[in-house]
Each structure stands twice: as C-alpha cells, then as structure tokens.
Design a protein around this motif. Structure first.
Motif, short mmCIF file in Angstrom:
data_model
loop_
_atom_site.label_atom_id
_atom_site.label_comp_id
_atom_site.label_asym_id
_atom_site.label_seq_id
_atom_site.Cartn_x
_atom_site.Cartn_y
_atom_site.Cartn_z
N SER A 214 0.84 -1.19 0.00
CA SER A 214 0.00 0.00 0.00
C SER A 214 0.88 1.24 0.00
CB SER A 214 -0.89 0.00 1.24
OG SER A 214 -1.74 1.14 1.26
N PRO A 215 0.65 2.20 -0.91
CA PRO A 215 1.44 3.43 -0.90
C PRO A 215 0.97 4.39 0.19
CG PRO A 215 -0.20 3.55 -2.63
CD PRO A 215 -0.35 2.19 -2.01
N VAL A 216 1.91 5.10 0.81
CA VAL A 216 1.53 6.12 1.78
C VAL A 216 0.71 7.19 1.06
CG1 VAL A 216 2.36 7.92 3.35
CG2 VAL A 216 3.53 5.70 3.25
N TRP A 217 -0.44 7.52 1.62
CA TRP A 217 -1.39 8.46 1.02
C TRP A 217 -0.73 9.80 0.74
CZ3 TRP A 217 -5.99 8.41 -1.20
CH2 TRP A 217 -6.78 9.57 -1.22
N GLU A 218 -0.83 10.26 -0.50
CA GLU A 218 -0.31 11.56 -0.96
C GLU A 218 1.20 11.70 -0.77
OE1 GLU A 218 -2.77 14.55 0.92
OE2 GLU A 218 -4.33 14.33 -0.61
N THR A 219 1.91 10.59 -0.71
CA THR A 219 3.37 10.61 -0.60
C THR A 219 4.00 9.81 -1.75
OG1 THR A 219 3.32 10.85 1.80
CG2 THR A 219 5.35 9.98 0.84
N LEU A 220 3.63 8.55 -1.88
CA LEU A 220 4.09 7.72 -2.99
C LEU A 220 2.94 7.54 -3.97
CD1 LEU A 220 6.10 5.83 -4.37
CD2 LEU A 220 5.30 3.99 -2.84
N PRO A 221 3.08 8.06 -5.21
CA PRO A 221 2.00 7.92 -6.20
C PRO A 221 1.67 6.45 -6.44
CG PRO A 221 3.62 9.53 -6.94
CD PRO A 221 4.21 8.85 -5.73
N PRO A 222 0.39 6.06 -6.35
CA PRO A 222 0.01 4.67 -6.53
C PRO A 222 0.48 4.08 -7.85
CG PRO A 222 -1.81 5.90 -5.60
CD PRO A 222 -0.77 6.91 -5.97
N ALA A 223 0.41 4.85 -8.93
CA ALA A 223 0.82 4.35 -10.24
C ALA A 223 2.30 3.98 -10.25
CB ALA A 223 0.51 5.37 -11.33
#
Length: 215
Positions: A176-185
């Motif tokens: 899971s990417p950190v919200w608004e830190t690592l872009p999910p794409a």
C-alpha cells in the motif's frame, strides 16, 4: 481498565478500504492508544481520549449496524488485553472478524477464526525496529501481511524481506502506498516490473471520502 471493558475511539459502519476485503460493508471498532509513532500514521487521533465501554456495550453497538463483517483496529488494538475476549465474542456471534495490528505485539493469542492483518513496518515509518518477526511463525493463509511504503527505499526493503523470509508462502502479501506521498501508479509500475507475488492496493475509503475519522 476492567477486564470486561475497552477504551474505544469510535465504532462506525463504512466500506472496508483495504485488504482482500476491500469494498465490503464493515463495522469498524477502533480502540484507543498505540505504542508506536509511525511517520505516516493516519489515525493519530486515536492515540488518546476515547470512551470506556464494556464488551457487552461494544457487541450491542456492533449488532445495531446489521453488518456481517467487523474490523478491529486502532491505534494498536492488541495493546489492550481485553480485545482478545471481544474478538472471540464477535466470532461466536457469527461475524467475519479481521484485526489490523502494527506487527509490534504478539498475535499468537488471537482467536484463530480472526483474520490477522499484520503491518510490517518499513524504514520510512520510523518504526522498523519494532517489527516482531516471530509473528510470522504463527500466521496462516487466513491472515495477511501488509507493507505501507513511502518511497523506493521502502519498496526495495520490502521486496528483500519477501524474498528472504518467503512471505508469499506464509500468507497473502499486500503493498500500500503512503497516502499523498508515494504515487500509486509508481508503486504499481515497480510491482509489475519485478513480478512480485503481492496484492497492490489503495485506500478506497480515502479515495471516496478523504482522510478523516469515521470513514
């Protein structure tokens, strides 16, 4: 704290935003308190405060929502010992129960009917030293192992842990990417390029309603 009560931050009905249960209507029981301080924590409001509730009152509140799935979360729910009795009572009542835990406290005493979602802390969390690796010895395919990743360094660390410890053979693995830190794409591209045996996920509840309590 009485043995038949817990400190509760909130109990609410929403959609499960993560894990293999994503999208399912779920009652969330969020316990108060956590011994960790992850840099990206999205539930710091649960560190203090809350309301002391008896197990009877909690079970009654959960029943009032009429849902089949219940997620026990925090904070760190295992920091309050009576949570074990609560989870067993929920299982006995016929609910499908999951537990979201930091991975820093033992999970071996959790009722085996509960799906344990164990969050292994990557370096970017600031709490990597708190991982209790012996938890991996008791997990089954009914459980899940989650990594919340802030950057490429976290990703490379998680990839190495998966390989060295054979995590994919223990339980389903979630990234899971950190919200608004690592872009999910970007995380998705890394997972696809490396053909990792993981489930890529995003936090559905935040996409729908933003980052706030009670969703």
């Amino acid at each position: 704290m009485r043995v038949d009560s817990l400190r509760i931050t909130e109990i609410f009905h929403s959609l499960q935003g993560e894990t293999s249960r994503i999208g399912l209507p779920t009652v969330f029981v969020r316990l108060t308190g956590c011994p960790l301080r992850c840099t990206w924590c999205d539930s710091a409001y649960a560190f203090t405060g809350g309301e002391t509730m008896t197990l009877d009152a909690i079970v009654e509140r959960v029943a009032g929502f009429g849902a089949r799935h219940v997620c026990v979360t925090g904070g760190e729910p295992l920091a309050q010992k009576p949570v074990h009795a609560l989870m067993t009572r929920l299982c006995d009542a016929g609910y499908s129960v999951s537990l979201e835990t930091s991975g820093a406290l033992p999970v071996d005493e959790v009722d085996p009917r509960v799906s344990r979602i164990v969050d292994l802390k990557a370096p970017g969390s600031g709490e990597v030293a708190r991982n209790l690796w012996s938890n991996l010895d008791v997990l089954t395919r009914n459980d899940e192992i989650k990594f919340v990743l802030a950057d490429r360094g976290d990703y490379d660390w998680a990839r190495q842990v998966i390989a060295e410890r054979g995590l994919a053979d223990i339980a389903p693995v979630l990234f899971s990417p950190v919200w608004e830190t690592l872009p999910p794409a970007r995380l998705a591209e890394w997972v696809v390029a490396d053909k990792l045996p993981v489930r890529m996920q995003v936090q559905l509840h935040k996409i729908l309603w933003g980052e706030k309590p009670g969703v």
